[in-house]
Design an enzyme around this catalytic site. Structure first.
Site, PDB file in Angstrom:
ATOM      1  N   ASP A 483      71.805  71.132  55.719  1.00  0.00           N
ATOM      2  CA  ASP A 483      72.645  70.974  54.527  1.00  0.00           C
ATOM      3  C   ASP A 483      72.452  69.621  53.857  1.00  0.00           C
ATOM      4  O   ASP A 483      72.863  69.419  52.710  1.00  0.00           O
ATOM      5  CB  ASP A 483      74.125  71.066  54.928  1.00  0.00           C
ATOM      6  CG  ASP A 483      74.622  72.490  55.027  1.00  0.00           C
ATOM      7  OD1 ASP A 483      74.045  73.368  54.369  1.00  0.00           O
ATOM      8  OD2 ASP A 483      75.595  72.716  55.772  1.00  0.00           O
TER       9      ASP A 483
HETATM   10  C1  GLC Z   1      76.533  72.161  59.977  1.00  0.00           C
HETATM   11  C2  GLC Z   1      76.670  73.400  59.153  1.00  0.00           C
HETATM   12  C3  GLC Z   1      75.447  74.275  59.242  1.00  0.00           C
HETATM   13  C4  GLC Z   1      74.226  73.470  58.970  1.00  0.00           C
HETATM   14  C5  GLC Z   1      74.148  72.251  59.868  1.00  0.00           C
HETATM   15  C6  GLC Z   1      72.987  71.350  59.530  1.00  0.00           C
HETATM   16  O1  GLC Z   1      76.567  72.498  61.341  1.00  0.00           O
HETATM   17  O2  GLC Z   1      77.804  74.136  59.515  1.00  0.00           O
HETATM   18  O3  GLC Z   1      75.525  75.331  58.331  1.00  0.00           O
HETATM   19  O4  GLC Z   1      73.096  74.288  59.141  1.00  0.00           O
HETATM   20  O5  GLC Z   1      75.326  71.500  59.722  1.00  0.00           O
HETATM   21  O6  GLC Z   1      73.167  70.691  58.319  1.00  0.00           O
HETATM   22  C1  GLC Z   2      77.939  67.614  55.775  1.00  0.00           C
HETATM   23  C2  GLC Z   2      77.538  67.553  57.222  1.00  0.00           C
HETATM   24  C3  GLC Z   2      76.836  68.800  57.649  1.00  0.00           C
HETATM   25  C4  GLC Z   2      77.629  70.007  57.229  1.00  0.00           C
HETATM   26  C5  GLC Z   2      78.027  69.952  55.762  1.00  0.00           C
HETATM   27  C6  GLC Z   2      78.926  71.106  55.445  1.00  0.00           C
HETATM   28  O1  GLC Z   2      76.835  67.708  54.967  1.00  0.00           O
HETATM   29  O2  GLC Z   2      76.710  66.469  57.502  1.00  0.00           O
HETATM   30  O3  GLC Z   2      76.662  68.791  59.048  1.00  0.00           O
HETATM   31  O4  GLC Z   2      76.831  71.125  57.433  1.00  0.00           O
HETATM   32  O5  GLC Z   2      78.687  68.761  55.495  1.00  0.00           O
HETATM   33  O6  GLC Z   2      79.224  71.189  54.100  1.00  0.00           O
END
Ligand code: GLC
Ligand code: GLC
Length: 810
Positions: A483
């Protein structure tokens, strides 16, 4: 250092020291009513939605931490203590918290008086039950007062912590006998209220927080408790609470139980009132009648335990490694069920008011519970699919109550659509239920735009091929699995969302991860098309998968590992050419899982590079070196200080990808080593470093570039639960549901020379024995099914039969 121990026979983690390195929590509830409970009875309760229907208040990031929960106070001659040590923190003779499956038992002994609190949510009940058992273990008669306390939340948890100009005037309660009714906003648009009740006659009550605690006191020293007298206050505005008090005398050796119920009640809109301003108590009476006696409570608890015994009998292992067994048989599957119920909404790191259900997260969570609750998984799949758009893209999140896509975050996370194929494939492999592909499912929740689930999957698949970039790799959009890799966003102002700001002009950034994933799920999509007789479509899909494989092997290979992505300027991310972030974990895991480069040795090379450049003693970091400054063109990943979260943290979620990839190349020793590094049961001894619960996975462990290397955060609600179970159950132990039956193909370390697995699958119960005295790491030399040697392959089910399977590795 340890703060407790596992009890595998009772399936409990027994905490013996209340000052754990962080609050160690448990979840209560299976369906509609839920609670979070820490080892000192902190936490909160809600009905269905942690934001909109929260029964009790909880202050995140509080000082002291984890203050507020369901508390019981015992005042014996001015000495006050709680069964869970907090909030009074009295000196205790004994303390113990046993977190079990869906229940917690917290107890202490102070001055010869034992107080034991058993908390759980009975099956099919919209309430939590808290039984308090008091035993006089001294040789003197004891007289003391027991007080209860909950602080009500004014339902919408977000509003509750922000809108004080209104909230301080809306609170309302009723008290009848031993039952406190919290009815704020019931006079207007709500048709629900909360009850907090005691099964015995009480000596007093309070419902106004300020009266009970005192404006300048805290949970640790409430005025009413210190003075040993309830004030019988009736809340009017401000902060309604529920508190009972009862004076109890116990002879030496005598025990007494009291049952407290905290519940949610709802009335039909046209039957809300008994009289003017008097709420209709019928649902409350019905609810409370079920938990009037100790026997009723005992039998409800026994039913709950039986429910878990039955559920977990679906998959269980017996090996020489007790840590492996306890994770597989108990805690990993339990955590998977919690992620099913909570998604990413309510934990001690997720406030319950933030994220809805993630399209990607929920699709992956399926991998962890599909074998346990296939019908509910089916329903979940259809809910997720209904939020997909007609062009195959998907809302990144949807709201659990409305099941509608969330417009604030919108779509454009270009890996999302593929996760649907992944989830559906897992469902069909488990159940053999191909009919799910024929289900009519709306697009964007619009019934008029419904089509079959198979068409949804086609749109998912085509969304990738319709959105290729300059290197013929998938466009990344706002982000892919990571993300925080926001290659098209360019956010310069604080407060902007890293994900939804932009994309800028010409968003051409590409993802090798999505390419790997496309190749990984391709065969499933092809198989589904074939099954439905769509042979031309299957052929075209196979060609698209081949093209993608070639694109990865050319533009996606860096010499020693797979490239991560191309940014909006077509520069490589995750390449030796980069100054920072030279190598990333995601494409190594997924490309090898997809089988890319297995034949020509690139897969092995990539995994060796992971070991060389990304591995640490606490797990594999996400990227290395971590970014040391903010890169506008990379986005949120570079916003984190080095070593945390997606910037060089050990993101536990994708460590199993590497472990699975190792099983693909047959390296059982390394696969198991990767598995163990992030596995909580193996970290129990270093709880003071790891800090989060030793019985569940955390999302992240600080990487080697962080000051607190090895320290975990964000326990419970993480895709790690599903992925690690998927890995250990299907790839390491190798018991893998497939379209045509059950495949047994373990990939083991040398020190596991034999094990047995019991697996219920499509009606049959498979008793599987694996013999690895050859220390083969991988490879089945002999497969014997029901006494007959058969060629290696899927074992077809018969239905309702006990099957004996023997696998000899070699
Ligand atoms: C969080 C989110 C997941 C994402 C991950 C890596 O665990 O819930 O959807 O893939 O972060 O950014
Ligand atoms: C932030 C976090 C990530 C998560 C995301 C969810 O980017 O670092 O882990 O997946 O929020 O929106």
């Amino acid at each position: 250092m340890k703060f407790g121990h596992f009890n595998d026979a009772t399936r409990e983690y027994v905490i013996t020291e209340p000052k754990t390195p962080y609050p160690w929590i448990n979840y209560l509830g299976n369906k509609d009513f839920f609670g979070l409970i820490s080892n000192t009875s902190g936490g909160y309760y809600f009905y269905k939605d942690a934001r909109l229907l929260r029964l009790t208040r909880y202050r995140y990031n509080n000082v002291p931490t984890d203050d507020g929960g369901i508390y019981f106070y015992i005042n014996e001659n001015g000495n006050v203590f709680n069964p869970g040590w907090k909030p009074c923190k009295a000196d205790y003779e004994e303390y113990e918290c046993r977190h079990g499956l869906g229940y917690s038992v917290i107890s202490s002994k102070v001055n010869g008086l034992r107080a034991e609190q058993t908390s759980f949510v009975p099956l099919d009940t919209t309430a939590s039950v808290h039984r308090i058992k008091l035993t006089n273990e001294s040789d003197q008669e004891k007289t003391f007062t027991l007080f209860s306390l909950v602080e009500f939340c004014l339902w919408d948890a977000n509003d509750d912590t922000t809108n004080f100009q209104r909230n301080f005037s809306t609170g309302e309660v009723e008290v009848i006998g031993s039952t406190i009714y919290h009815k704020t906003e019931y006079r207007e648009r709500r048709n629900h209220y909360a009850v907090f009740s005691c099964n015995e006659e009480i000596d007093g009550f309070d419902t106004d927080r300020e009266t009970f605690i005192g404006l300048y006191n805290s949970f640790a020293d409430p005025d009413a408790v210190l003075e040993n007298k309830s004030r019988n206050s009736l809340a009017s505005g401000w902060s309604p609470i529920g508190s009972h008090s009862k004076v109890i005398t116990l002879k030496p050796g005598e025990t007494k139980s009291l049952v407290f119920v905290l519940g949610y009640c709802e009335n039909p809109q046209d039957d809300k009132w008994e009289a003017q301003d008097v709420i209709n108590k019928k649902p409350a009476n019905e609810l409370l009648a079920k938990f009037k006696t100790d026997e009723q409570v005992e039998s409800a608890l026994a039913e709950l335990k039986a429910y878990w015994t039955n559920l977990l009998s679906t998959y269980s292992v017996k090996s020489s490694d007790e840590k492996l067994d306890r994770m597989v048989n108990i805690w990993n599957q339990y955590q998977c069920m919690v992620t099913f119920n909570m998604s990413r909404s309510a934990s001690y790191f997720e406030s319950g008011i933030g994220r809805g259900m993630g399209f990607r997260d929920s699709s992956q969570d399926l991998l962890g519970f599909i074998h346990l609750i296939p019908e509910r998984a089916r329903e979940r799949i259809l809910d997720i699919a209904a939020t997909q758009m007609e062009d195959g893209s998907a809302y990144h999140q949807y709201q659990p109550l409305t099941k509608k896509g969330n417009n604030d975050i919108g779509s454009g996370f270009n890996d999302d659509p593929l996760w649907l194929i992944f989830g559906v494939a897992a469902y069909i492999k488990e159940t053999g239920d191909w009919s799910i592909l024929d289900e009519m499912v709306p697009f964007d929740n619009d019934e008029s735009k419904a089509d079959t689930l198979l068409v949804h999957l086609k749109r998912s698949f085509d969304h990738v091929t319709n959105n290729l970039g300059p290197h013929k790799l998938p466009l990344i959009g706002r982000a892919d699995w990571n993300d925080c890799l926001n290659l098209n966003c360019f956010s310069e102002n604080p407060g902007e969302s890293f994900q939804t700001f932009g994309p800028s002009e010409g968003p051409v950034a590409e993802s090798v991860f999505i390419a790997g994933m496309f190749v990984a799920v391709g065969p499933d999509y092809i198989r589904m098309c074939e099954q439905k007789g769509l042979l031309d479509e299957a052929k075209a899909a196979a060609a698209a998968v081949e093209d993608m494989t070639q694109a990865v092997l050319t533009a996606g290979w860096d010499g020693e590992w797979f490239v991560r992505a191309y940014d909006a300027y077509s520069n490589k991310i995750g390449s030796k050419e980069c100054e920072e972030g030279k190598i990333f974990i995601e494409p190594q895991g997924f490309c090898v899982m997809a089988g890319i480069g297995v034949e020509d040795g690139r897969a092995l090379k990539a995994l060796e590079s992971v070991e060389k450049y990304l591995d640490t003693k606490y797990g594999i970091v996400l990227n290395s070196p971590s970014y040391t400054r903010y890169h506008l063109e990379l986005g949120e990943i570079s916003s984190y200080p080095p070593g945390y979260k997606e910037n060089g943290g050990i993101f536990c979620h994708n460590n199993p990808w590497v472990s699975i990839a190792e099983t693909v190349v047959g390296r059982g020793n390394r696969a198991f080593e990767v598995y163990k590094k992030t596995c909580p049961a193996y970290l129990e001894e270093i709880s003071e470093v790891h800090r989060t619960e030793p019985y569940v996975y955390s999302q992240m462990i600080a990487g080697r570039d962080a000051k607190n290397h090895g320290e975990a955060k964000n326990s419970w609600l993480t895709g790690t639960a599903a992925w690690t179970f998927y890995n250990v159950s299907r790839f390491i132990l190798g018991v893998k549901p497939d379209y045509d039956g059950l495949v047994v193909d373990p990939c083991l370390p040398d020190d596991i020379t034999e094990f047995t697995v019991t697996r219920k699958f499509r009606g049959d119960t498979f008793n599987i024995t694996v013999d690895n005295t050859a220390k083969a790491q991988k490879g089945v030399a002999k497969l014997i099914v029901d006494g007959q040697e058969v060629p290696f392959g899927p074992i077809a089910t018969i239905g309702d039969k006990v099957r004996e399977v023997k696998v000899i590795m070699g």
